[in-house]
Design a protein around this motif. Sequence first.
Motif, PDB file in Angstrom:
ATOM      1  N   MET A 299       0.837  -1.189   0.000  1.00  0.00           N
ATOM      2  CA  MET A 299       0.000   0.000   0.000  1.00  0.00           C
ATOM      3  C   MET A 299       0.876   1.244   0.000  1.00  0.00           C
ATOM      4  SD  MET A 299      -1.230  -0.136   3.994  1.00  0.00           S
ATOM      5  CE  MET A 299      -2.816   0.365   3.447  1.00  0.00           C
ATOM      6  N   PRO A 300       0.323   2.395  -0.399  1.00  0.00           N
ATOM      7  CA  PRO A 300       1.138   3.619  -0.440  1.00  0.00           C
ATOM      8  C   PRO A 300       1.751   3.942   0.911  1.00  0.00           C
ATOM      9  CG  PRO A 300      -0.969   3.936  -1.551  1.00  0.00           C
ATOM     10  CD  PRO A 300      -1.059   2.614  -0.853  1.00  0.00           C
ATOM     11  N   GLN A 301       2.946   4.457   0.863  1.00  0.00           N
ATOM     12  CA  GLN A 301       3.644   4.887   2.078  1.00  0.00           C
ATOM     13  C   GLN A 301       3.934   6.381   1.943  1.00  0.00           C
ATOM     14  OE1 GLN A 301       4.387   2.824   4.765  1.00  0.00           O
ATOM     15  NE2 GLN A 301       3.103   1.349   3.666  1.00  0.00           N
ATOM     16  N   TYR A 302       3.200   7.202   2.677  1.00  0.00           N
ATOM     17  CA  TYR A 302       3.316   8.645   2.542  1.00  0.00           C
ATOM     18  C   TYR A 302       4.300   9.214   3.557  1.00  0.00           C
ATOM     19  CZ  TYR A 302      -0.852   8.236  -0.337  1.00  0.00           C
ATOM     20  OH  TYR A 302      -1.735   7.897  -1.315  1.00  0.00           O
ATOM     21  N   LYS A 303       5.179  10.051   3.090  1.00  0.00           N
ATOM     22  CA  LYS A 303       6.128  10.735   3.965  1.00  0.00           C
ATOM     23  C   LYS A 303       6.045  12.240   3.705  1.00  0.00           C
ATOM     24  CE  LYS A 303       9.459   6.936   4.342  1.00  0.00           C
ATOM     25  NZ  LYS A 303      10.882   6.545   4.281  1.00  0.00           N
ATOM     26  N   SER A 304       5.922  12.993   4.767  1.00  0.00           N
ATOM     27  CA  SER A 304       5.869  14.451   4.626  1.00  0.00           C
ATOM     28  C   SER A 304       7.235  15.048   4.936  1.00  0.00           C
ATOM     29  CB  SER A 304       4.812  15.050   5.554  1.00  0.00           C
ATOM     30  OG  SER A 304       5.094  14.736   6.903  1.00  0.00           O
ATOM     31  N   PHE A 305       7.627  16.014   4.132  1.00  0.00           N
ATOM     32  CA  PHE A 305       8.951  16.638   4.239  1.00  0.00           C
ATOM     33  C   PHE A 305       8.801  18.012   4.888  1.00  0.00           C
ATOM     34  CE2 PHE A 305      12.352  19.308   2.371  1.00  0.00           C
ATOM     35  CZ  PHE A 305      13.468  18.571   2.763  1.00  0.00           C
ATOM     36  N   PRO A 306       9.235  18.162   6.157  1.00  0.00           N
ATOM     37  CA  PRO A 306       9.141  19.475   6.812  1.00  0.00           C
ATOM     38  C   PRO A 306      10.320  20.367   6.439  1.00  0.00           C
ATOM     39  CG  PRO A 306       9.972  17.866   8.365  1.00  0.00           C
ATOM     40  CD  PRO A 306       9.710  17.119   7.085  1.00  0.00           C
ATOM     41  N   LEU A 307      10.076  21.660   6.438  1.00  0.00           N
ATOM     42  CA  LEU A 307      11.156  22.606   6.160  1.00  0.00           C
ATOM     43  C   LEU A 307      12.261  22.422   7.189  1.00  0.00           C
ATOM     44  CD1 LEU A 307      12.127  25.071   4.494  1.00  0.00           C
ATOM     45  CD2 LEU A 307      11.098  26.500   6.266  1.00  0.00           C
ATOM     46  N   PRO A 308      13.505  22.094   6.750  1.00  0.00           N
ATOM     47  CA  PRO A 308      14.588  21.851   7.706  1.00  0.00           C
ATOM     48  C   PRO A 308      15.296  23.137   8.113  1.00  0.00           C
ATOM     49  CG  PRO A 308      15.361  21.391   5.494  1.00  0.00           C
ATOM     50  CD  PRO A 308      13.910  21.782   5.364  1.00  0.00           C
ATOM     51  N   ASP A 309      16.043  23.059   9.196  1.00  0.00           N
ATOM     52  CA  ASP A 309      16.896  24.166   9.628  1.00  0.00           C
ATOM     53  C   ASP A 309      18.198  24.057   8.845  1.00  0.00           C
ATOM     54  OD1 ASP A 309      18.457  26.043  10.815  1.00  0.00           O
ATOM     55  OD2 ASP A 309      18.263  25.299  12.851  1.00  0.00           O
ATOM     56  N   THR A 310      18.343  24.869   7.793  1.00  0.00           N
ATOM     57  CA  THR A 310      19.532  24.790   6.933  1.00  0.00           C
ATOM     58  C   THR A 310      20.709  25.571   7.480  1.00  0.00           C
ATOM     59  OG1 THR A 310      18.772  26.674   5.624  1.00  0.00           O
ATOM     60  CG2 THR A 310      18.109  24.481   4.887  1.00  0.00           C
ATOM     61  N   ALA A 311      20.498  26.312   8.557  1.00  0.00           N
ATOM     62  CA  ALA A 311      21.578  27.071   9.177  1.00  0.00           C
ATOM     63  C   ALA A 311      21.300  27.164  10.668  1.00  0.00           C
ATOM     64  CB  ALA A 311      21.680  28.474   8.574  1.00  0.00           C
ATOM     65  N   GLU A 312      22.333  27.470  11.416  1.00  0.00           N
ATOM     66  CA  GLU A 312      22.209  27.535  12.864  1.00  0.00           C
ATOM     67  C   GLU A 312      21.210  28.613  13.268  1.00  0.00           C
ATOM     68  OE1 GLU A 312      25.091  28.786  16.533  1.00  0.00           O
ATOM     69  OE2 GLU A 312      25.912  27.531  14.959  1.00  0.00           O
ATOM     70  N   GLY A 313      20.114  28.169  13.930  1.00  0.00           N
ATOM     71  CA  GLY A 313      19.152  29.129  14.440  1.00  0.00           C
ATOM     72  C   GLY A 313      18.104  29.575  13.444  1.00  0.00           C
ATOM     73  N   LEU A 314      17.995  28.939  12.257  1.00  0.00           N
ATOM     74  CA  LEU A 314      16.997  29.339  11.282  1.00  0.00           C
ATOM     75  C   LEU A 314      15.604  29.080  11.844  1.00  0.00           C
ATOM     76  CD1 LEU A 314      16.371  30.246   8.342  1.00  0.00           C
ATOM     77  CD2 LEU A 314      16.315  27.818   7.753  1.00  0.00           C
ATOM     78  N   THR A 315      14.707  30.043  11.701  1.00  0.00           N
ATOM     79  CA  THR A 315      13.337  29.890  12.191  1.00  0.00           C
ATOM     80  C   THR A 315      12.314  29.866  11.076  1.00  0.00           C
ATOM     81  OG1 THR A 315      13.118  32.288  12.484  1.00  0.00           O
ATOM     82  CG2 THR A 315      13.891  31.009  14.383  1.00  0.00           C
ATOM     83  N   GLU A 316      12.614  30.485   9.928  1.00  0.00           N
ATOM     84  CA  GLU A 316      11.668  30.518   8.831  1.00  0.00           C
ATOM     85  C   GLU A 316      12.414  30.742   7.523  1.00  0.00           C
ATOM     86  OE1 GLU A 316       9.131  33.818   9.774  1.00  0.00           O
ATOM     87  OE2 GLU A 316      10.557  35.303   8.983  1.00  0.00           O
ATOM     88  N   ALA A 317      11.730  30.491   6.416  1.00  0.00           N
ATOM     89  CA  ALA A 317      12.311  30.708   5.088  1.00  0.00           C
ATOM     90  C   ALA A 317      11.188  30.954   4.103  1.00  0.00           C
ATOM     91  CB  ALA A 317      13.150  29.502   4.659  1.00  0.00           C
TER      92      ALA A 317
END
Length: 453
Positions: free
Chosen positions: A1-19
Amino acid sequence: MPQYKSFPLPDTAEGLTEAEILSWHVQPGDEVTVNQIIVEIETAKAAVELPCPWAGVVTELHVRPGDTVTVGTPILTIDTDPGGAAAPAPAPAAAAPAEEEMKPLVGYGSKTVTAKRRARKGPAVPAEPAAAAVQEQVGQAFTSTNGSAPAAVRPAPAQPEPAAAGGYVPLAKPPVRKLAKDLGVDLRSLTGTGADGVITREDVQQAASAPEQAAAPVATRGGERRVPIKGVRKMTAQAMVSSAFTAPHVTEFLTVDVTPMMELRARLKNHREFRDVRLTPLAFCARAVTMAIKRTPEVNAAWDEAAQEIVYKDYVHLGIAAATPRGLIVPKVRDAERMSLRELAVALDELTTTAREGKTPPGDMVNGTFTITNVGVFGVDTGTPIINPGESAILAFGAIRDMPWVVDGDIKVRKVCQLALSFDHRLVDGQQGSEFLADVGALLADPGMAMTF
């Protein structure tokens, strides 16, 4: 059956909060492979391309180009087992046909497209609970493998919709949005000439070269133009306000005859070790700074308010303020104190080229110890620079000009520049700041002084 994975926005730098989402490289129904670039984002420091950690089929894009997303928020969902056994048949009302007519996200044009993806499995999910479910996933694990697709924000209609500022979201593809941002063109002020009113590259380029011919902005009053505060501009503002109202700034100035430095630069250009190097006055300034820091380590220290400690650093991560199409950034030359003049020249050339192309990795813009801002490239003599947070001093390097100068009692035309040093008076006393500035000036005025350091 389908296996769904959601990709969250990662912290690409130290202390990143949003992009901010700049552009998608994939669409629902696309097959993706591991490490394939799927999206380009703009953090507070740089534009970054994110690779996919899994192989599979894209089932949902949860955010649109132009959206600002908090770290941890799911931005897309992937079915990592599209060829798996089918799940129990869903209710007819909830089933999406295999060749479902889908309207694209705002910014992708207004034509309907045929989604080439498998029929959706699982129970029907109303739109509003879906949005709420996405919010609940913030900060959770990357995957959801229970066999049912996680709730997702549905694609928005292609027609313009109300914007937060009271205007409308213009229709334009992601590359066109990025071009407009780089050229400083407000898409809301344009009338698209493409199919169904879509704004094209030509529309943006014409507006940039002849802004007076552009259509009147929709969301402006009295000649005003409103631009959201985000990205590099937001980061710069927060950092400068924090520094200006936290560290007690003192600025000192020094005018220097750099004729000997410029003469040495001219000679070195013909030297075999420097023939393939772009040797700028900034490289000499950087070398002088790293040498002078050894004698005044206070300007390379940091104030730790939480621990109530002064942190003295034996290394120099030299920040160079660079103007880019996205705004001011400060990439670092790591361990600059270990570099020769030639090595510094090469590093500075690579650093500035990468910064102007918008390709500076986020990791290269953190943990600096001292900064130089080269205002001279703009024809400016000097200024009162604001210290970068976490550092104790910053040096402004002014324009080098031909000026009258007294040499051995006679007035002669010399190469002269001005230096301005701002320092944190909690860490650096007036004597220490003055001695450091005098050392930098002495090394620029007479490079042979380096033999005595």
